[in-house]
Structure formats: C-alpha cells, structure tokens
Motif scaffolding. Sequence first.
Motif, PDB file in Angstrom:
ATOM      1  N   VAL A 184       0.882  -1.184   0.000  1.00 56.39           N
ATOM      2  CA  VAL A 184       0.000   0.000   0.000  1.00 56.39           C
ATOM      3  C   VAL A 184       0.914   1.227   0.000  1.00 56.39           C
ATOM      4  O   VAL A 184       2.134   1.108   0.150  1.00 56.39           O
ATOM      5  N   LEU A 185       0.329   2.391  -0.167  1.00 63.42           N
ATOM      6  CA  LEU A 185       1.107   3.623  -0.052  1.00 63.42           C
ATOM      7  C   LEU A 185       0.963   4.184   1.348  1.00 63.42           C
ATOM      8  O   LEU A 185      -0.157   4.328   1.851  1.00 63.42           O
ATOM      9  N   LEU A 186       2.087   4.486   1.975  1.00 67.11           N
ATOM     10  CA  LEU A 186       2.100   5.179   3.263  1.00 67.11           C
ATOM     11  C   LEU A 186       2.769   6.526   3.012  1.00 67.11           C
ATOM     12  O   LEU A 186       3.967   6.572   2.666  1.00 67.11           O
ATOM     13  N   ASP A 187       1.999   7.588   3.132  1.00 68.67           N
ATOM     14  CA  ASP A 187       2.503   8.935   2.821  1.00 68.67           C
ATOM     15  C   ASP A 187       3.191   8.953   1.452  1.00 68.67           C
ATOM     16  O   ASP A 187       4.251   9.564   1.275  1.00 68.67           O
ATOM     17  N   GLY A 188       2.598   8.267   0.490  1.00 66.68           N
ATOM     18  CA  GLY A 188       3.087   8.291  -0.887  1.00 66.68           C
ATOM     19  C   GLY A 188       4.161   7.277  -1.219  1.00 66.68           C
ATOM     20  O   GLY A 188       4.518   7.118  -2.375  1.00 66.68           O
ATOM     21  N   GLN A 189       4.673   6.564  -0.220  1.00 67.34           N
ATOM     22  CA  GLN A 189       5.714   5.549  -0.456  1.00 67.34           C
ATOM     23  C   GLN A 189       5.097   4.152  -0.427  1.00 67.34           C
ATOM     24  O   GLN A 189       4.254   3.863   0.428  1.00 67.34           O
ATOM     25  N   ALA A 190       5.566   3.293  -1.348  1.00 69.46           N
ATOM     26  CA  ALA A 190       5.067   1.916  -1.355  1.00 69.46           C
ATOM     27  C   ALA A 190       5.692   1.145  -0.192  1.00 69.46           C
ATOM     28  O   ALA A 190       6.918   1.091  -0.060  1.00 69.46           O
ATOM     29  N   ILE A 191       4.840   0.560   0.654  1.00 68.24           N
ATOM     30  CA  ILE A 191       5.336  -0.216   1.798  1.00 68.24           C
ATOM     31  C   ILE A 191       4.547  -1.525   1.893  1.00 68.24           C
ATOM     32  O   ILE A 191       3.471  -1.663   1.332  1.00 68.24           O
ATOM     33  N   ARG A 192       5.121  -2.468   2.653  1.00 67.11           N
ATOM     34  CA  ARG A 192       4.450  -3.762   2.856  1.00 67.11           C
ATOM     35  C   ARG A 192       3.635  -3.702   4.124  1.00 67.11           C
ATOM     36  O   ARG A 192       4.200  -3.579   5.217  1.00 67.11           O
ATOM     37  N   SER A 193       2.327  -3.801   3.970  1.00 64.70           N
ATOM     38  CA  SER A 193       1.480  -3.620   5.146  1.00 64.70           C
ATOM     39  C   SER A 193       1.536  -4.802   6.093  1.00 64.70           C
ATOM     40  O   SER A 193       1.075  -4.700   7.232  1.00 64.70           O
ATOM     41  N   CYS A 194       2.127  -5.936   5.663  1.00 66.24           N
ATOM     42  CA  CYS A 194       2.268  -7.069   6.589  1.00 66.24           C
ATOM     43  C   CYS A 194       3.494  -6.915   7.486  1.00 66.24           C
ATOM     44  O   CYS A 194       3.683  -7.706   8.400  1.00 66.24           O
ATOM     45  N   LEU A 195       4.322  -5.915   7.214  1.00 65.11           N
ATOM     46  CA  LEU A 195       5.535  -5.721   8.015  1.00 65.11           C
ATOM     47  C   LEU A 195       5.398  -4.549   8.981  1.00 65.11           C
ATOM     48  O   LEU A 195       6.383  -4.094   9.535  1.00 65.11           O
ATOM     49  N   MET A 196       4.182  -4.064   9.118  1.00 64.27           N
ATOM     50  CA  MET A 196       3.984  -2.860   9.934  1.00 64.27           C
ATOM     51  C   MET A 196       2.782  -3.064  10.835  1.00 64.27           C
ATOM     52  O   MET A 196       1.790  -3.674  10.427  1.00 64.27           O
ATOM     53  N   PHE A 197       2.868  -2.569  12.052  1.00 63.06           N
ATOM     54  CA  PHE A 197       1.692  -2.581  12.917  1.00 63.06           C
ATOM     55  C   PHE A 197       0.763  -1.436  12.523  1.00 63.06           C
ATOM     56  O   PHE A 197       1.233  -0.358  12.134  1.00 63.06           O
TER      57      PHE A 197
END
Length: 166
Positions: free
Chosen positions: A53-66
């Motif tokens: 997903v995008l977090l503040d415009g950056q692509a990140i892995r939502s399974c690696l974040m709380f």
Amino acid sequence: MSEKIPVSVKINGEEYSQTIEPRLLLSDFLRHELGLTGTHVGCEHGVCGACTVLLDGQAIRSCLMFAAQADNHEIVTVEGLAASKESLHPIQKALREAHGLQCGFCTPGILMTLIPFLEDNPNPKDNEIRQALSGNLCRCTGYQNIVKAVKLAASLQNSVHSAFPR
Ligand code: FES
Ligand code: FES
C-alpha cells in the motif's frame, strides 16, 4: 490480551479512528477491521509484495507494519486508485489492456508499487521496470505482459499526468 490503543489514520481520503490491539498488523487492520480486502496477503513476511500500500506516498508492505505505526499517517490502498467505482485508474487500464494479469492475486500490490515508481520514472526502461517489480511475486504471467503494461501506463501517464495521485 493486551490493552487496546487508539489509532487515527486517513485511508483513501477518509479519516478512521479506532481502538485496536497493539500487535494488529496494518494488513489485517485494512482487511479485517475496515473491509478493504483489495490489499492481499500472501506470505505475511515481506517477500511477495501482495500487501503493498502507499504510506505517505511511499510503497510499503502492510504485513511488516503494525497498524498502530500508521497513526496520524495517510494510506492509499488499491480501492483508492480509481476516481469512481465505474472507472479505472490509468495503470489499471493499462494492465487490463496489455493482459498484465491472470488470477489477479498479485495485481493490487503491483499497482501500488507502480504508482510511486512511475511518478519518479515517467519513461522507464524494461530493466528498470523489472527491477521495480522484483519484490512483487507473480506466479501466473511470467512478467512479459506486466512490463508491456507498465510501458503503456507510462504513455497514459504522460498524456494524463494529473490522473496519477501520490
Ligand atoms: S503478504 Fe506482505 S509481503 Fe507478502
Ligand atoms: S496474476 Fe496471478 S499471481 Fe500474478
């Protein structure tokens, strides 16, 4: 069971405030708490890219974040790409037209990876596209048509630049 904590996050332009388990993953928060099941979960340890997903415009892995770590941040999921339920985002159109998907399981993660990539690389070469997608596993396509779709998306982006949100 641990004490629940508050989280406020903007997702696809809408504000959400909930109390959640501190250990709840962002991917599970999106899918199970908010019903945004367009974000897929494959490996759940940062390898397949399906949960991007995008977090503040950056692509990140939502399974690696709380989910708690997204407090006061802004998220865009695949549901937030198109301007309406009846329309497709130019990258979605390009993937459909160039046959860049088969089962579609990897597609949301690929789309969300491509949004910032094409913003930063408006005229990408094949090897740059392959490198950008090297963290998104697709079991179906062999990537040939995905690369073609990204080139088509780039040409659409260059003609309708404002249609690509960050
Ligand atoms: S489910 Fe997150 S990277 Fe695979
Ligand atoms: S289209 Fe099936 S995994 Fe990519």
